[in-house]
Design a protein around this motif. Structure first.
Motif, PDB file in Angstrom:
ATOM      1  N   ALA A 122      -3.289   4.439   6.195  1.00  0.00           N
ATOM      2  CA  ALA A 122      -2.283   3.903   6.122  1.00  0.00           C
ATOM      3  C   ALA A 122      -2.136   3.035   7.874  1.00  0.00           C
ATOM      4  O   ALA A 122      -1.569   2.431   7.758  1.00  0.00           O
ATOM      5  CB  ALA A 122      -1.049   4.532   5.905  1.00  0.00           C
ATOM      6  N   THR A 172      -0.423  -0.633   8.094  1.00  0.00           N
ATOM      7  CA  THR A 172       0.673  -1.766   8.023  1.00  0.00           C
ATOM      8  C   THR A 172       1.098  -2.701   8.892  1.00  0.00           C
ATOM      9  O   THR A 172       1.851  -2.834   8.651  1.00  0.00           O
ATOM     10  CB  THR A 172       1.354  -0.523   9.430  1.00  0.00           C
ATOM     11  OG1 THR A 172       1.038  -0.567  10.708  1.00  0.00           O
ATOM     12  CG2 THR A 172       1.596   1.198   8.542  1.00  0.00           C
ATOM     13  N   VAL A 212      10.110   2.849   2.863  1.00  0.00           N
ATOM     14  CA  VAL A 212      10.738   3.309   3.374  1.00  0.00           C
ATOM     15  C   VAL A 212      11.758   4.628   2.242  1.00  0.00           C
ATOM     16  O   VAL A 212      12.471   5.299   2.227  1.00  0.00           O
ATOM     17  CB  VAL A 212      11.003   3.996   4.802  1.00  0.00           C
ATOM     18  CG1 VAL A 212      11.607   4.997   5.071  1.00  0.00           C
ATOM     19  CG2 VAL A 212       9.980   3.813   5.569  1.00  0.00           C
ATOM     20  N   SER A 253       8.411   7.621   8.007  1.00  0.00           N
ATOM     21  CA  SER A 253       9.208   6.267   9.015  1.00  0.00           C
ATOM     22  C   SER A 253       7.774   5.959   9.788  1.00  0.00           C
ATOM     23  O   SER A 253       8.165   4.076   9.289  1.00  0.00           O
ATOM     24  CB  SER A 253       9.614   6.578   9.268  1.00  0.00           C
ATOM     25  OG  SER A 253      10.128   7.596  10.529  1.00  0.00           O
ATOM     26  N   ALA A 254       7.074   6.184  10.278  1.00  0.00           N
ATOM     27  CA  ALA A 254       5.866   5.379  10.707  1.00  0.00           C
ATOM     28  C   ALA A 254       4.854   6.961  10.759  1.00  0.00           C
ATOM     29  O   ALA A 254       5.039   8.212  10.903  1.00  0.00           O
ATOM     30  CB  ALA A 254       5.947   5.356  12.460  1.00  0.00           C
ATOM     31  N   CYS A 314       6.189   2.133   9.600  1.00  0.00           N
ATOM     32  CA  CYS A 314       6.296   2.171   7.995  1.00  0.00           C
ATOM     33  C   CYS A 314       7.003   0.837   7.437  1.00  0.00           C
ATOM     34  O   CYS A 314       7.770   0.403   8.130  1.00  0.00           O
ATOM     35  CB  CYS A 314       6.055   3.315   6.350  1.00  0.00           C
ATOM     36  SG  CYS A 314       4.360   4.052   7.189  1.00  0.00           S
ATOM     37  N   ASP A 315       7.217   0.475   6.095  1.00  0.00           N
ATOM     38  CA  ASP A 315       7.071  -0.572   6.045  1.00  0.00           C
ATOM     39  C   ASP A 315       9.474  -0.293   5.651  1.00  0.00           C
ATOM     40  O   ASP A 315       9.436   0.419   4.602  1.00  0.00           O
ATOM     41  CB  ASP A 315       7.161  -1.373   4.187  1.00  0.00           C
ATOM     42  CG  ASP A 315       8.481  -2.942   4.291  1.00  0.00           C
ATOM     43  OD1 ASP A 315       9.114  -2.492   3.628  1.00  0.00           O
ATOM     44  OD2 ASP A 315       8.005  -4.463   4.777  1.00  0.00           O
ATOM     45  N   THR A 325       3.692  -1.127   3.683  1.00  0.00           N
ATOM     46  CA  THR A 325       2.913   0.070   3.457  1.00  0.00           C
ATOM     47  C   THR A 325       3.712   1.292   3.628  1.00  0.00           C
ATOM     48  O   THR A 325       5.078   1.478   4.099  1.00  0.00           O
ATOM     49  CB  THR A 325       2.158  -0.164   4.819  1.00  0.00           C
ATOM     50  OG1 THR A 325       1.016  -0.649   4.585  1.00  0.00           O
ATOM     51  CG2 THR A 325       1.743   1.939   4.951  1.00  0.00           C
ATOM     52  N   ALA A 326       3.815   2.221   2.788  1.00  0.00           N
ATOM     53  CA  ALA A 326       4.556   3.662   2.665  1.00  0.00           C
ATOM     54  C   ALA A 326       3.665   4.831   2.154  1.00  0.00           C
ATOM     55  O   ALA A 326       2.858   4.992   1.852  1.00  0.00           O
ATOM     56  CB  ALA A 326       5.614   3.512   1.336  1.00  0.00           C
ATOM     57  N   MET A 327       4.375   5.806   3.422  1.00  0.00           N
ATOM     58  CA  MET A 327       3.880   7.375   2.798  1.00  0.00           C
ATOM     59  C   MET A 327       4.386   8.186   3.164  1.00  0.00           C
ATOM     60  O   MET A 327       5.825   8.173   2.812  1.00  0.00           O
ATOM     61  CB  MET A 327       2.742   7.827   4.109  1.00  0.00           C
ATOM     62  CG  MET A 327       1.995   6.838   4.334  1.00  0.00           C
ATOM     63  SD  MET A 327       0.877   7.800   6.011  1.00  0.00           S
ATOM     64  CE  MET A 327       0.344   9.439   4.899  1.00  0.00           C
ATOM     65  N   TYR A 339       1.063  -1.117   0.358  1.00  0.00           N
ATOM     66  CA  TYR A 339      -0.485   0.080   0.044  1.00  0.00           C
ATOM     67  C   TYR A 339       1.181   1.003   0.255  1.00  0.00           C
ATOM     68  O   TYR A 339       1.817   1.178   0.881  1.00  0.00           O
ATOM     69  CB  TYR A 339      -0.774   0.152   1.114  1.00  0.00           C
ATOM     70  CG  TYR A 339      -1.876   1.656   1.265  1.00  0.00           C
ATOM     71  CD1 TYR A 339      -3.057   1.197   0.766  1.00  0.00           C
ATOM     72  CD2 TYR A 339      -1.488   2.310   1.924  1.00  0.00           C
ATOM     73  CE1 TYR A 339      -3.622   2.612   1.149  1.00  0.00           C
ATOM     74  CE2 TYR A 339      -1.712   3.248   2.224  1.00  0.00           C
ATOM     75  CZ  TYR A 339      -3.108   3.207   1.819  1.00  0.00           C
ATOM     76  OH  TYR A 339      -4.363   4.128   1.694  1.00  0.00           O
ATOM     77  N   LEU A 340       0.488   2.068  -0.859  1.00  0.00           N
ATOM     78  CA  LEU A 340       1.660   3.573  -1.284  1.00  0.00           C
ATOM     79  C   LEU A 340       0.049   4.588  -1.071  1.00  0.00           C
ATOM     80  O   LEU A 340      -0.283   4.816  -1.450  1.00  0.00           O
ATOM     81  CB  LEU A 340       1.993   3.478  -2.163  1.00  0.00           C
ATOM     82  CG  LEU A 340       2.819   4.703  -2.065  1.00  0.00           C
ATOM     83  CD1 LEU A 340       3.617   5.183  -1.765  1.00  0.00           C
ATOM     84  CD2 LEU A 340       3.467   5.031  -4.146  1.00  0.00           C
TER      85      LEU A 340
END
Length: 430
Positions: A369, A373, A344, A217-218, A339-340, A378-380, A195-196
């Motif tokens: 998101a 996670t 990241v 990062s989180a 996040c993964d 998952t990334a943001m 997921y992005l």
């Protein structure tokens, strides 16, 4: 063309911004002179209809899931391949900004359009997801769409009511949905690759650093609770200060103590008292009771737990000195959402490739998101918020930043197979 080449779409950022602006006006708002797009309201339904058209034009098949999330799918090189989800939300707070949530969805549409226009099929599908109720601005449960997709328990929500008294059951029926089938929105884990989510920062850090983008990062965890203070009401003119049990004065000292406690912590810890009430609320009566809301946030779960205990010790000490009673009520905890790390780093490398300063931030705000996670990698990606303004009509973005975010997202999609070690052939042209 047998391998993926660098994709350049100079108008992608500007188009994404224009579409967010288009959705900021009637019929996509349920208020005059500003933006309010609550979940399953008339404006939200109009926005879903227009978004479906944009997704279709970008080369996607489109459906709406049982929770009201609009999903556009662009198939991979092989049918029914697992999907990279790219998305955010399209609902808004009252009198909100045009870009919160919606920009992430529009950037997802642009990414798919760029691959589709070149006939590129990847080893995985691309799905753009537009959640409908991240804000919780209509019903008292936020992130309902992403909770449902990730299979998180929501309980019996059918009789939740909005401010007009309408139930969720009624609102969903009005949108052609059945609240009893909401559980069917849950996706099979094996069908989802990652997921992005791209989102405006909603704060001033990137602007202060003169940085357009950052990898997240989180997402900070949250503890929310109320402190109820019980004192003794009395006549404002006849009870000496030394004999008072003033609940409001005690509560005010607690507010300042909580602020001091937060300042003594690490940088990514924050504490906020957003609401305070006193009773009986008369100008000539000593407040006999008071309540204050407390919210603490950190990406470190142990830090959150320690801080909660410190707040309780602080409140108890003040209450003891001032001879008032106290208790903590309505305690809610939302765990931090890391996040993964691989994803990241992939975003960081994409930012570097665009020649921009590399930043990594913890998100203090909650996002869809958070529901992903612990379910899928998952990334943001954060975009700078000019003035740090969000949830306000003055919320804005810089088109060049949005264009850069598009480039970073395309790089992310292109390089995802090597990062997740996907054993399938590289993208092919059909």
């Amino acid at each position: 063309m047998n391998k993926l080449e660098r994709i350049v779409e100079h108008d992608a950022g500007a188009r994404a911004v224009r579409r967010c602006e288009e959705l900021g006006c009637e019929p996509y708002s349920d208020m005059r002179g500003g933006l309010f797009r609550p979940y399953l309201g008339a404006a939200h339904k109009a926005a879903m209809a227009t978004l479906r058209g944009w997704m279709h034009d970008a080369g996607m098949s489109v459906r709406t899931d049982p929770a009201g999330t609009v999903i556009g799918r662009y198939e991979g090189a092989e049918a029914n391949a697992p999907a990279l989800l790219i998305g955010s939300h399209i609902d808004s707070v009252w009198n909100g900004g045009f870009y919160d949530g919606a920009l992430g969805v529009m950037l997802g549409v642009e990414c798919v359009a760029a691959f589709a226009s070149r006939g590129i099929r990847l080893p995985f599908a691309l799905e753009v997801v537009a959640f409908g109720d991240e804000e919780g601005s209509r019903f008292p449960l936020s992130m309902l769409g992403s909770r449902a997709m990730a299979g998180k328990a929501v309980g019996d929500v059918s009789q939740m009511r909005d401010r007009t008294g309408a139930t969720l059951h009624e609102a969903m029926r009005g949108a052609g949905l059945d609240v009893g089938r909401m559980g069917e929105a849950r996706r099979n884990r094996q069908d989802i690759l990652a997921y992005l989510e791209a989102h405006i920062e909603q704060g001033p850090v990137l602007e202060h650093a003169d940085a357009p983008l950052a990898a997240v990062s989180a997402i900070a965890g949250i503890q929310r609770f109320y402190v109820r203070v019980q004192g003794q009401a009395g006549h404002a003119g006849t009870v000496p200060l030394s004999m008072r049990r003033d609940a409001l004065a005690a509560a005010c000292e607690m507010v300042l103590g909580i602020e001091a406690l937060a300042r003594a912590h690490v940088d990514d810890f924050v504490a906020t008292v957003g609401k305070i009430e006193a009773h009986p609320g008369a100008v000539n009566v000593i407040p006999g009771s008071a309540s204050l809301s407390v919210e603490i946030r950190s990406a470190d779960a142990q830090c959150l737990e320690r801080a909660f205990l410190q707040v309780k010790d602080l409140v108890g000490g003040i209450a003891g000195r001032r001879h008032v009673g106290w208790e903590v009520q309505d305690h809610q905890t939302f765990a931090p959402a890391p996040c993964d790390g691989r994803l990241v780093d992939l975003l960081r490398s994409g930012i570097r490739a665009e020649g921009m300063p590399e930043h990594v931030l913890v998100s203090g705000a909650g996002h869809d998101a958070m529901m992903m996670t612990d379910w899928v990698p998952t990334a943001m990606l954060f975009l700078r918020s000019p003035g740090g303004i969000s949830h306000h009509p003055d919320e804005s973005v810089i088109v060049a930043d949005v264009q850069a975010a598009f480039a970073v997202m395309v790089n992310f999609i292109t390089r995802l197979p090597e990062v997740l070690d996907i054993s399938a052939r590289q993208g092919t042209v059909v």
